[in-house]
Motif scaffolding. Structure first.
Motif, mmCIF file in Angstrom:
data_model
loop_
_atom_site.group_PDB
_atom_site.id
_atom_site.type_symbol
_atom_site.label_atom_id
_atom_site.label_comp_id
_atom_site.label_asym_id
_atom_site.label_seq_id
_atom_site.Cartn_x
_atom_site.Cartn_y
_atom_site.Cartn_z
ATOM 1 N N LEU A 20 -2.531 52.438 23.572
ATOM 2 C CA LEU A 20 -3.134 51.193 23.093
ATOM 3 C C LEU A 20 -4.315 50.764 23.957
ATOM 4 O O LEU A 20 -5.271 50.150 23.472
ATOM 5 C CB LEU A 20 -2.085 50.083 23.072
ATOM 6 N N LEU A 21 -4.263 51.081 25.223
ATOM 7 C CA LEU A 21 -5.321 50.670 26.140
ATOM 8 C C LEU A 21 -6.535 51.585 26.097
ATOM 9 O O LEU A 21 -7.616 51.203 26.553
ATOM 10 C CB LEU A 21 -4.769 50.621 27.574
ATOM 11 N N ARG A 22 -6.359 52.769 25.555
ATOM 12 C CA ARG A 22 -7.481 53.704 25.476
ATOM 13 C C ARG A 22 -8.400 53.357 24.313
ATOM 14 O O ARG A 22 -7.953 52.895 23.266
ATOM 15 C CB ARG A 22 -6.964 55.138 25.317
ATOM 16 N N ASP A 23 -9.675 53.593 24.506
ATOM 17 C CA ASP A 23 -10.660 53.285 23.467
ATOM 18 C C ASP A 23 -11.359 54.570 23.039
ATOM 19 O O ASP A 23 -12.519 54.811 23.355
ATOM 20 C CB ASP A 23 -11.681 52.265 23.988
ATOM 21 N N ASP A 24 -10.607 55.424 22.347
ATOM 22 C CA ASP A 24 -11.183 56.667 21.839
ATOM 23 C C ASP A 24 -10.460 57.081 20.569
ATOM 24 O O ASP A 24 -9.322 56.664 20.314
ATOM 25 C CB ASP A 24 -11.115 57.789 22.887
ATOM 26 N N ARG A 25 -11.098 57.915 19.788
ATOM 27 C CA ARG A 25 -10.573 58.303 18.486
ATOM 28 C C ARG A 25 -9.285 59.095 18.607
ATOM 29 O O ARG A 25 -8.360 58.927 17.794
ATOM 30 C CB ARG A 25 -11.626 59.127 17.727
ATOM 31 N N GLU A 26 -9.187 59.954 19.626
ATOM 32 C CA GLU A 26 -7.985 60.766 19.786
ATOM 33 C C GLU A 26 -6.754 59.889 20.024
ATOM 34 O O GLU A 26 -5.674 60.137 19.464
ATOM 35 C CB GLU A 26 -8.160 61.755 20.946
ATOM 36 N N ALA A 27 -6.915 58.853 20.851
ATOM 37 C CA ALA A 27 -5.787 57.968 21.130
ATOM 38 C C ALA A 27 -5.367 57.218 19.876
ATOM 39 O O ALA A 27 -4.168 57.073 19.595
ATOM 40 C CB ALA A 27 -6.159 56.980 22.234
ATOM 41 N N ARG A 28 -6.334 56.738 19.103
ATOM 42 C CA ARG A 28 -5.992 55.999 17.887
ATOM 43 C C ARG A 28 -5.333 56.909 16.858
ATOM 44 O O ARG A 28 -4.413 56.491 16.151
ATOM 45 C CB ARG A 28 -7.249 55.330 17.315
ATOM 46 N N THR A 29 -5.776 58.160 16.783
ATOM 47 C CA THR A 29 -5.150 59.112 15.871
ATOM 48 C C THR A 29 -3.697 59.362 16.250
ATOM 49 O O THR A 29 -2.801 59.351 15.398
ATOM 50 C CB THR A 29 -5.922 60.434 15.860
ATOM 51 N N GLU A 30 -3.444 59.554 17.552
ATOM 52 C CA GLU A 30 -2.069 59.791 17.995
ATOM 53 C C GLU A 30 -1.208 58.561 17.770
ATOM 54 O O GLU A 30 -0.026 58.669 17.384
ATOM 55 C CB GLU A 30 -2.027 60.189 19.470
ATOM 56 N N LEU A 31 -1.768 57.389 17.980
ATOM 57 C CA LEU A 31 -1.012 56.162 17.728
ATOM 58 C C LEU A 31 -0.573 56.078 16.271
ATOM 59 O O LEU A 31 0.587 55.773 15.972
ATOM 60 C CB LEU A 31 -1.871 54.942 18.072
ATOM 61 N N LEU A 32 -1.497 56.333 15.367
ATOM 62 C CA LEU A 32 -1.169 56.259 13.939
ATOM 63 C C LEU A 32 -0.120 57.288 13.565
ATOM 64 O O LEU A 32 0.782 57.014 12.751
ATOM 65 C CB LEU A 32 -2.436 56.439 13.106
ATOM 66 N N LEU A 33 -0.188 58.475 14.145
ATOM 67 C CA LEU A 33 0.832 59.491 13.890
ATOM 68 C C LEU A 33 2.191 59.054 14.427
ATOM 69 O O LEU A 33 3.222 59.231 13.775
ATOM 70 C CB LEU A 33 0.423 60.818 14.520
#
Length: 255
Positions: A20-33
């Motif tokens: 949640l604290l990261r600001d990158d596309r990879e982190a948001r993709t993993e979060l959604l998964l």
């Protein structure tokens, strides 16, 4: 048999918080998964969105604000049901050996744990067995041994699958590719109890571990029940061997 459910410590809420604290596309993709499989991750995200100060990046919060958490619950339930069915199809014998309630709890805990995303097994089923082995070990040595036996059989039954890269989640393991050379396979994640596997003529690879039960009968059959009296007690070396043609054999040698 008492129902065994995963411990809360198996849940990867800390990982979710870090994403949640990261600001990158990879982190948001993993979060959604993770939201599609993990109930605890969904709870962490919902709490962070309710009080976002210092807990989630602004860009990630904007993306997560579009999530319909009610629909997500329905989708997650369906995915967990499909995950359980896939694991059961892979090894129906384990579902015959253990009760449905115990296995359902472990499948749900597996999807809720970091082990689901950080594979250490060669196959999805072996990775599940590694997770279950760790969860039940402190409460039932017998169940832990059963998961190790079935996990090893799965490990040796799928030489056509290539080992996934370390950064690939367990839900994508089983990538078709060149046949795996079992004689050069990676170090096993299973504990061998300090025992040296016996020499098995013609075997490509052999692994073993110690058990206080005879988990394999004289005909090489895997256990069909763990109810009291179903398995003979006694110190045994459980041996699993892989042979050409995807053949696997198992035996229990008295110690």
């Amino acid at each position: 048999m008492p129902t065994l459910t995963p411990d809360a410590c198996a849940v990867g809420s800390g990982t979710t918080g870090a994403l949640l604290l990261r600001d990158d596309r990879e982190a948001r993709t993993e979060l959604l998964l993770r939201l599609l499989y993990s109930k605890s991750s969904a709870a962490v995200v919902a709490d962070a969105l309710a009080a976002p100060s210092g807990r989630v990046s602004a860009e990630t919060a904007a993306v997560l604000a579009t999530v319909d958490f009610h629909a997500l619950t329905v989708e997650r339930t369906a995915r967990l049901r499909n995950l359980g069915r896939q694991l059961q199809r892979t090894c129906p014998a384990l579902w015959e050996c253990l009760d449905q309630e115990t296995l359902t709890g472990l499948v749900e805990g597996y999807a809720d744990a970091d082990a689901f995303w950080r594979s250490t097994g060669r196959t999805l089923f072996e990775n599940f067995c590694l997770y279950a082995h760790g969860v039940v070990g402190a409460r039932s040595a017998l169940l832990a041994d059963v998961f190790q036996l079935f996990g090893l059989v799965s490990r040796f039954s799928a030489p056509e699958l290539v080992a996934p890269p370390e950064d690939v989640c367990a839900c994508t393991t089983g990538i078709p590719g060149e046949g795996m050379d079992l004689t050069k396979s990676a170090f096993s994640p299973w504990d061998d109890s300090g025992l040296v596997p016996p020499v098995v003529p013609g075997a490509l690879q052999v692994e073993s571990f110690r058990s206080a039960w005879r988990l394999v009968d004289e005909r090489g059959r895997l256990p069909r029940s763990v109810e009291p009296g179903a398995l003979a007690p006694g110190d045994h070396q459980i041996v699993v061997a892989a042979f050409p043609g995807h053949r696997v054999s198992a035996a229990a040698l008295p110690l």
